[in-house]
Design a protein around this motif. Sequence first.
Motif, PDB file in Angstrom:
ATOM      1  N   MET A   1       0.839  -1.204   0.000  1.00 39.99           N
ATOM      2  CA  MET A   1       0.000   0.000   0.000  1.00 39.99           C
ATOM      3  C   MET A   1       0.875   1.257   0.000  1.00 39.99           C
ATOM      4  SD  MET A   1      -1.390   0.392   3.910  1.00 39.99           S
ATOM      5  CE  MET A   1      -2.229  -1.185   3.908  1.00 39.99           C
ATOM      6  N   ASP A   2       0.222   2.399  -0.071  1.00 38.14           N
ATOM      7  CA  ASP A   2       0.916   3.687  -0.072  1.00 38.14           C
ATOM      8  C   ASP A   2       1.800   3.829   1.167  1.00 38.14           C
ATOM      9  OD1 ASP A   2      -0.459   4.234  -2.373  1.00 38.14           O
ATOM     10  OD2 ASP A   2      -1.978   5.464  -1.394  1.00 38.14           O
ATOM     11  N   ALA A   3       2.930   4.505   0.983  1.00 44.40           N
ATOM     12  CA  ALA A   3       3.925   4.607   2.054  1.00 44.40           C
ATOM     13  C   ALA A   3       3.987   6.012   2.630  1.00 44.40           C
ATOM     14  CB  ALA A   3       5.305   4.209   1.525  1.00 44.40           C
ATOM     15  N   GLY A   4       4.394   6.073   3.893  1.00 40.75           N
ATOM     16  CA  GLY A   4       4.656   7.340   4.558  1.00 40.75           C
ATOM     17  C   GLY A   4       5.944   7.240   5.351  1.00 40.75           C
ATOM     18  N   ILE A   5       6.727   8.315   5.353  1.00 40.30           N
ATOM     19  CA  ILE A   5       7.998   8.356   6.072  1.00 40.30           C
ATOM     20  C   ILE A   5       7.916   9.441   7.145  1.00 40.30           C
ATOM     21  CG2 ILE A   5      10.486   8.745   5.879  1.00 40.30           C
ATOM     22  CD1 ILE A   5      10.312   7.864   2.970  1.00 40.30           C
ATOM     23  N   VAL A   6       8.340   9.105   8.357  1.00 39.49           N
ATOM     24  CA  VAL A   6       8.356  10.091   9.436  1.00 39.49           C
ATOM     25  C   VAL A   6       9.502  11.069   9.186  1.00 39.49           C
ATOM     26  CG1 VAL A   6       8.543  10.448  11.922  1.00 39.49           C
ATOM     27  CG2 VAL A   6       7.392   8.402  11.040  1.00 39.49           C
ATOM     28  N   VAL A   7       9.170  12.371   9.162  1.00 41.41           N
ATOM     29  CA  VAL A   7      10.161  13.407   8.885  1.00 41.41           C
ATOM     30  C   VAL A   7      10.006  14.534   9.896  1.00 41.41           C
ATOM     31  CG1 VAL A   7      10.230  12.888   6.410  1.00 41.41           C
ATOM     32  CG2 VAL A   7       8.632  14.621   7.262  1.00 41.41           C
ATOM     33  N   LYS A   8      11.032  15.347   9.978  1.00 44.59           N
ATOM     34  CA  LYS A   8      10.995  16.517  10.855  1.00 44.59           C
ATOM     35  C   LYS A   8      11.116  17.771  10.007  1.00 44.59           C
ATOM     36  CE  LYS A   8      12.783  18.225  15.263  1.00 44.59           C
ATOM     37  NZ  LYS A   8      13.747  17.964  16.375  1.00 44.59           N
TER      38      LYS A   8
ATOM     39  N   GLY B   1      11.303  21.762  10.647  1.00 42.88           N
ATOM     40  CA  GLY B   1      11.406  22.722  11.730  1.00 42.88           C
ATOM     41  C   GLY B   1      11.422  22.000  13.063  1.00 42.88           C
ATOM     42  N   ASP B   2      10.499  22.377  13.945  1.00 47.21           N
ATOM     43  CA  ASP B   2      10.414  21.738  15.256  1.00 47.21           C
ATOM     44  C   ASP B   2       9.309  20.687  15.320  1.00 47.21           C
ATOM     45  OD1 ASP B   2      12.462  23.344  16.264  1.00 47.21           O
ATOM     46  OD2 ASP B   2      11.065  24.950  16.800  1.00 47.21           O
ATOM     47  N   LYS B   3       8.695  20.378  14.191  1.00 49.84           N
ATOM     48  CA  LYS B   3       7.521  19.504  14.208  1.00 49.84           C
ATOM     49  C   LYS B   3       7.757  18.251  13.387  1.00 49.84           C
ATOM     50  CE  LYS B   3       2.489  19.873  14.114  1.00 49.84           C
ATOM     51  NZ  LYS B   3       1.344  20.791  13.914  1.00 49.84           N
ATOM     52  N   ILE B   4       7.171  17.155  13.853  1.00 48.58           N
ATOM     53  CA  ILE B   4       7.299  15.870  13.172  1.00 48.58           C
ATOM     54  C   ILE B   4       6.016  15.572  12.397  1.00 48.58           C
ATOM     55  CG2 ILE B   4       7.609  13.380  13.507  1.00 48.58           C
ATOM     56  CD1 ILE B   4       9.263  14.051  15.980  1.00 48.58           C
ATOM     57  N   TYR B   5       6.194  15.074  11.185  1.00 48.52           N
ATOM     58  CA  TYR B   5       5.073  14.743  10.307  1.00 48.52           C
ATOM     59  C   TYR B   5       5.278  13.350   9.719  1.00 48.52           C
ATOM     60  CZ  TYR B   5       4.399  19.860  10.127  1.00 48.52           C
ATOM     61  OH  TYR B   5       4.210  21.192  10.433  1.00 48.52           O
ATOM     62  N   ILE B   6       4.221  12.862   9.062  1.00 52.88           N
ATOM     63  CA  ILE B   6       4.334  11.693   8.191  1.00 52.88           C
ATOM     64  C   ILE B   6       4.216  12.194   6.756  1.00 52.88           C
ATOM     65  CG2 ILE B   6       3.343   9.481   7.501  1.00 52.88           C
ATOM     66  CD1 ILE B   6       2.180   9.286  10.367  1.00 52.88           C
ATOM     67  N   ASP B   7       5.286  12.058   6.006  1.00 54.65           N
ATOM     68  CA  ASP B   7       5.315  12.490   4.610  1.00 54.65           C
ATOM     69  C   ASP B   7       4.806  11.318   3.759  1.00 54.65           C
ATOM     70  OD1 ASP B   7       5.806  13.553   2.146  1.00 54.65           O
ATOM     71  OD2 ASP B   7       7.936  13.940   2.468  1.00 54.65           O
TER      72      ASP B   7
END
Length: 244
Positions: free
Chosen positions: A135-142, A144-150
């Motif tokens: 399935m579609d993938a997401g990578i945890v990234v930072k 600035g000061d915030k963490i997201y799932i790209d």
Amino acid sequence: KNLNNILDPRIKEVDEICDLVKDKKVFSENGVLNINVMNILKKHKCFSYIIDKKYEGLNLNVESQSRALVKFASINPSVAVTVMVPNSLGPGELLQHYGTETQKNNYLPKLANGTFIPCFGLTGPYNGSDAAGPMDAGIVVKKGDKIYIDAVLNKRYITLAPIANLMGVAIKVSDPDNLLNQGKEGITLALLEKDKYENLKNSSFHNPMNAGFPNGTLKGNVLIELEDVIGGPEKIGHGWKMLM
């Protein structure tokens, strides 16, 4: 047969709904939504059959839901599918089982009254509807000061996608830089508001069998906030249980 005597009394108007929507398509082959049909379904809270009463839903038992959907399907299959999907796997059910209290209080009343029209994106070109597939993938990234799932999303054959403004999506998350303080790598379910995630596009649509219900794609590269994971950051990587 008139079902009003055996249905839950809160949907005694099911025959009235059928009289109003019979032979009408919900969504045309030109991508036009039948607003009149949608307003009828919203007025009668047809998208709230599984939502608890504390969140303004009808909370119907399974038998009543089944009988109502059978009646809808006998009159108008496109209406039956449109009503069926929000009342099965999707944001409403997942929020009630796994959502945070903030998510429940924010979304469930608006799902019950039709302010939010939901869809759920699992199916894709490489995994079909197989939750164990690629399935579609997401990578945890930072950033600035915030963490997201790209995440890069490419979903197709998603019922209600062309008219949805609250999209549940399934992605497989990896965390190569060990940025997560909560949760873990693995299948994750997120809830994306259309107005918030402008990069998520749902404008293209399919027309299966010219059946007249909204069905289409979810595509785009989105930075998902961890708070928008169903259940919050601690539920990152816990999506397999939710899907099953």
